[in-house]
Write an enzyme that holds these catalytic residues in place. Structure first.
Site, mmCIF file in Angstrom:
data_model
loop_
_atom_site.group_PDB
_atom_site.id
_atom_site.type_symbol
_atom_site.label_atom_id
_atom_site.label_comp_id
_atom_site.label_asym_id
_atom_site.label_seq_id
_atom_site.Cartn_x
_atom_site.Cartn_y
_atom_site.Cartn_z
ATOM 1 C CD GLU A 166 8.356 12.913 -15.395
ATOM 2 O OE1 GLU A 166 7.291 13.575 -15.286
ATOM 3 O OE2 GLU A 166 9.487 13.332 -15.488
ATOM 4 C CG HIS A 214 -1.666 -1.362 1.474
ATOM 5 N ND1 HIS A 214 -2.934 -1.401 0.898
ATOM 6 C CD2 HIS A 214 -1.414 -2.390 2.142
ATOM 7 C CE1 HIS A 214 -3.488 -2.759 1.353
ATOM 8 N NE2 HIS A 214 -2.385 -3.310 2.011
ATOM 9 C CB SER A 251 12.953 22.988 -14.742
ATOM 10 O OG SER A 251 12.101 24.391 -14.660
ATOM 11 C CE LYS A 282 11.400 20.208 -10.442
ATOM 12 N NZ LYS A 282 10.188 20.641 -11.336
#
Ligand code: ARG
Length: 456
Positions: free
Chosen positions: A288, A154, A275, A281
């Site tokens: 992704e 979980h 970024s 970043k």
């Protein structure tokens, strides 16, 4: 090529909707190989003269050399597809004798053969790439066989596991993916060439010879099935989907783990992006995109399945739409495997951070309960209850279980004694998980050795 019975040419839109050349030009190598095997067989069986067969074979080599050097010209859609283009180029090269190549075959068995050859090559490329990913997983698992991290259910800290064990879970998935691809390859490896349009041919062809020449195990057994079956491509796509789902889960873990709250992994510069506005970043874009590509690969599989659903035997032009999804899925899968391999091989795992979180979540509570069962003879349900109270006390005192003073524990249950500390550390916990397939470092190392033995 088929104008004999027509008074007028097709409309421009007809030409455009009919043409597969813009995408099936990718099949040129397979198309040349299939034609060379076919014409050699036509020569050997005397269906065309040895001299004509030799001229056609040499002409096909010239066409191939031209494609290789200059690419496949795909601007003239009157030529429809790679098969017609190659025949036209052959005629340019050797004259009217080129017209004998299409004896005893049809574009229907021709394209079925080309596409099988292409899928076979695609599978071989994927298998090689997956073996590379597997090698990277094994190497990193070896390096981190004993490094403790929180194991989750979980997405809550559950029990400590080792990072090596976690990575070896992906080795298992990759192993099954490899077996699916190899299995699909074995099943597809029969040659449809010679099924002709749908019914076979009256020429005395030798289908075993062409199958052999193209590296197939033999000819397909039913001419109707030969020209209308695309399940070899569907099997490739279903295997690709399953593989991409595994890659996507691994990618998702990298995304999570690279986030600041987790901090489990630092992706190498080569696998991070910056970024344009936030200088701090380091984004896990490749991971992704691997996650995203899984959706597109699933779309490709769906596309081909829906194309095939409900088509009567044998060939229908709908089946021309079989190729773009297979090509697209293959490109996406190849990129995904390569990207995950690069990320796995080059990532820095923050084992200190993993350990700290493994120690902070009372992840050894199950070990305490098991100890109460084993050493103090409590029924597991009672041990579970006692352990719950111990965890509550540790939480109140803001300490880990192995830092909770013994008198705090004996105050909860007198049957607890100092030996309990042997099981409360995360290292003791993982070392004790020696059941087959469990997370103990020795087990992980044995699993890696077994995997390396399988690979060798
Ligand atoms: N371009 C076609 C395809 O990819 C080749 C087969 C054409 N056959 C036909 N009977 N029109 O499916």
């Amino acid at each position: 090529m088929w104008g004999g019975r027509f008074a007028e040419g097709p409309s421009a839109v007809m030409r455009e909707i009919n043409a597969s050349l813009p995408f099936d030009k990718q099949l040129w190598r397979q198309d040349i190989a299939g034609s060379k095997a076919h014409v050699a067989m036509l020569g050997a069986t005397g269906i065309v003269s040895a001299e004509d067969a030799a001229a056609i074979g040499a002409g096909l080599d010239r066409v191939a050399a031209d494609y290789q050097a200059n690419g496949v010209p795909a601007d003239d859609l009157t030529l429809e597809d790679i098969h017609m283009l190659t025949e036209a180029r052959l005629a340019d090269a050797i004259g009217p004798v080129a017209g004998r190549l299409h004896t005893a075959r049809s574009r229907n068995d021709q394209v079925a053969t080309d596409f099988r050859l292409w899928v076979r090559d695609a599978i071989d490329a994927v298998v090689a790439a997956l073996e590379g990913l597997d090698a990277a997983l094994l190497a990193r698992a070896e390096q981190h066989a004993a490094d403790v991290m929180p194991g989750f259910t979980h997405l809550q800290s559950a029990q400590p596991v080792t990072l090596g064990h976690h990575l070896m879970a992906y080795h298992e998935m990759v192993t099954r993916d490899l077996s699916r691809f190899r299995d699909a390859r074995a099943r597809l490896n029969l040659c449809p060439l010679g099924a002709a349009a749908l019914a076979g041919t009256s020429f005395p062809i030798d289908r075993h010879a062409t199958a052999d020449a193209l590296g197939f195990d033999g000819p397909t057994r039913n001419s109707l099935d030969s020209v209308s079956d695309r399940d070899f491509a569907i099997e490739y796509l279903t295997s690709a989907v399953q593989c991409s789902l595994h890659l996507s889960r691994l990618a998702e873990e990298f995304v999570l783990w690279a986030s600041q709250p987790f901090g489990f992994v630092a992706l190498s510069d080569a696998w991070s992006t910056g970024s344009s506005i936030m200088p701090q970043k380091r984004n896990p874009d490749a991971a992704e995109l691997v996650r995203g590509h899984a959706g597109r690969i699933l779309g490709c599989m769906t596309s081909l399945m829906v194309t095939m659903k409900g088509l009567p035997l044998a060939y229908s032009k709908d089946m021309q739409d079989d190729k773009p999804p297979a090509f697209e899925a293959h490109d996406l899968l190849g990129l995904s495997i390569a990207a995950m391999t690069g990320m796995v091989a080059s990532a820095t795992f923050r084992t200190d951070r993993m350990r700290a979180l493994a120690e902070s979540g009372f992840a050894t509570a199950t070990d305490l309960a098991d100890w109460l069962v084993r050493e103090a003879g409590l029924p597991f349900r009672e041990a579970h209850h006692v352990t719950g109270r111990v965890v509550k006390r540790a939480e109140e005192l803001a300490v880990t279980l192995d830092a909770l003073p013994l008198d705090e524990m004996t105050a909860i249950d007198r049957r607890i004694d100092a030996r309990v500390f042997d099981v409360l550390s995360v290292d003791a916990s993982v070392a004790s998980r020696t059941s087959f397939g469990g997370t103990a470092p020795d087990n992980v190392r044995a699993a890696i050795r077994a995997a390396q033995g399988d690979a060798a």
